[in-house]
Design an enzyme around this catalytic site. Sequence first.
Site, mmCIF file in Angstrom:
data_model
loop_
_atom_site.group_PDB
_atom_site.id
_atom_site.type_symbol
_atom_site.label_atom_id
_atom_site.label_comp_id
_atom_site.label_asym_id
_atom_site.label_seq_id
_atom_site.Cartn_x
_atom_site.Cartn_y
_atom_site.Cartn_z
ATOM 1 N N CYS A 257 -1.459 24.904 6.690
ATOM 2 C CA CYS A 257 -1.224 25.007 5.242
ATOM 3 C C CYS A 257 -2.130 26.049 4.592
ATOM 4 O O CYS A 257 -1.681 26.845 3.759
ATOM 5 C CB CYS A 257 -1.460 23.658 4.566
ATOM 6 S SG CYS A 257 -0.602 22.273 5.314
ATOM 7 N N ASP A 258 -3.415 26.042 4.943
ATOM 8 C CA ASP A 258 -4.409 26.791 4.173
ATOM 9 C C ASP A 258 -5.154 27.874 4.947
ATOM 10 O O ASP A 258 -5.920 28.633 4.353
ATOM 11 C CB ASP A 258 -5.443 25.811 3.595
ATOM 12 C CG ASP A 258 -4.799 24.767 2.699
ATOM 13 O OD1 ASP A 258 -3.868 25.127 1.959
ATOM 14 O OD2 ASP A 258 -5.212 23.593 2.747
ATOM 15 N N CYS B 157 -5.817 20.915 6.652
ATOM 16 C CA CYS B 157 -4.607 21.441 7.290
ATOM 17 C C CYS B 157 -4.743 22.939 7.520
ATOM 18 O O CYS B 157 -4.708 23.726 6.567
ATOM 19 C CB CYS B 157 -3.378 21.141 6.429
ATOM 20 S SG CYS B 157 -1.843 21.795 7.111
#
Length: 318
Positions: free
Chosen positions: A137-138, A134
Site C-alpha cells: 500500500c505505502d 502495509c
Amino acid sequence: MIIKYSQIITIGSGPSSYTFSIYAVRSNLNIIIISGKNLGGQLTKTNIIENWPSTTRIRGAELMLNFYYQALNFNIEIYIDEIYSIDLLTNPFIVFSKKFFFIFEFLIICTGSFHKILKLKNQNKYIGKNISNCAVCDGNFFLKKKIIILGGGDSCFENLNYLLNISKNIILINRNKIFKCNFDLIKKVFFKSHSFLRLKINYYILEFIGDDYFLKYIKIKNFYNFCVKIIYINALFIFIGNIPNSKLFKGQLKLKKNYILTRRDSYSNSLKTSINKILCAGEVQDFLYKQAITSSSSGCAAYFDLLKIYKKFFYKNV
C-alpha cells in the site's frame, strides 16, 4: 430499546460490507448495515491510496466516504452503532447493540481486522503518514528513502521482500535473535539483500520522536547490554501481527487463528461459514491478501454465494 427487522444484516463498514450491500439492494433485498463505532473501518486511517482502480490518488477517508454516499444513494439503512452481543444459535438471529435490537435471517460478517501496534506515545499521530503496516500500500511513497522494518515473522519477511525493490537503505529490527519465519523465505530475502540490509537484533523501540506531521527519529534499546541508539528515519513499517475482529463470534462459528473459517463447495472456495445463513467477507476471513480491493471483491463473491445457497429464498422475494 428499538427493535429493527431485516432480511439481511451486514456487520462492518469497509469495502467488503459496502460492496455486498450495494449488490444486494440492487436485487431488491432488504438489508441493514451496522457499521460499528468507526464508520469506514481502518482504511480511514490511510493517508493516501494510489492503487485503487479509477483514481490516481485518494485519501482513505475520502474513498470510504464515497462508499458511504453510494450506499445512501441506494437508500441502504446504515446504523453507526456498537454491537455488544450476538446470538447465532437462534432462528432468526439476534443482535444486541447499544441503541437497537436487530432481528434478521441472514448475516454477512465484514468486521475486518486490525494490526498490532506498539503502545508508545505519539504513535497514532504518525499512523497513515510515515508509520505503516502495509508495504504494498505505502512502500512506493518512500522510494529510495531510509526505511525501518519492525518484526520477524512470515508477514514481516514477505513485506520486506517487497520493500527491497523500493529502497536499498533498510534496517530490520527484531526483539529476538530468532526469526519466526519460513526458512526458505529468510534465505531468499538475505540472499537478495546481504550487501545492504542492516540488522538490529535484540532491540526494541523505546520512543518515537517527530514533529506535528511526521516521525523523524526512533529511539531503540538493546535487551541485553541496554545500549540506546537514536536513528533517523523516513518511514517505519510495523509487522508484529494482524488480529481479525472475530471476538464477537467465538464459541458460535468455527475459527482458526481467530480468522473465520469458510467452507468449500463443489466448484471453488466459498464464503459460507460453519452456520447456514451466515457468510463472511473481507479481512476477517482473509489471512493472505489483506488488500482493500480483494476485500471489496470478496463482498461481491459473498453476494453470489448468497444467491447460490438461498436460491429459493431469493427468487421468492425478488
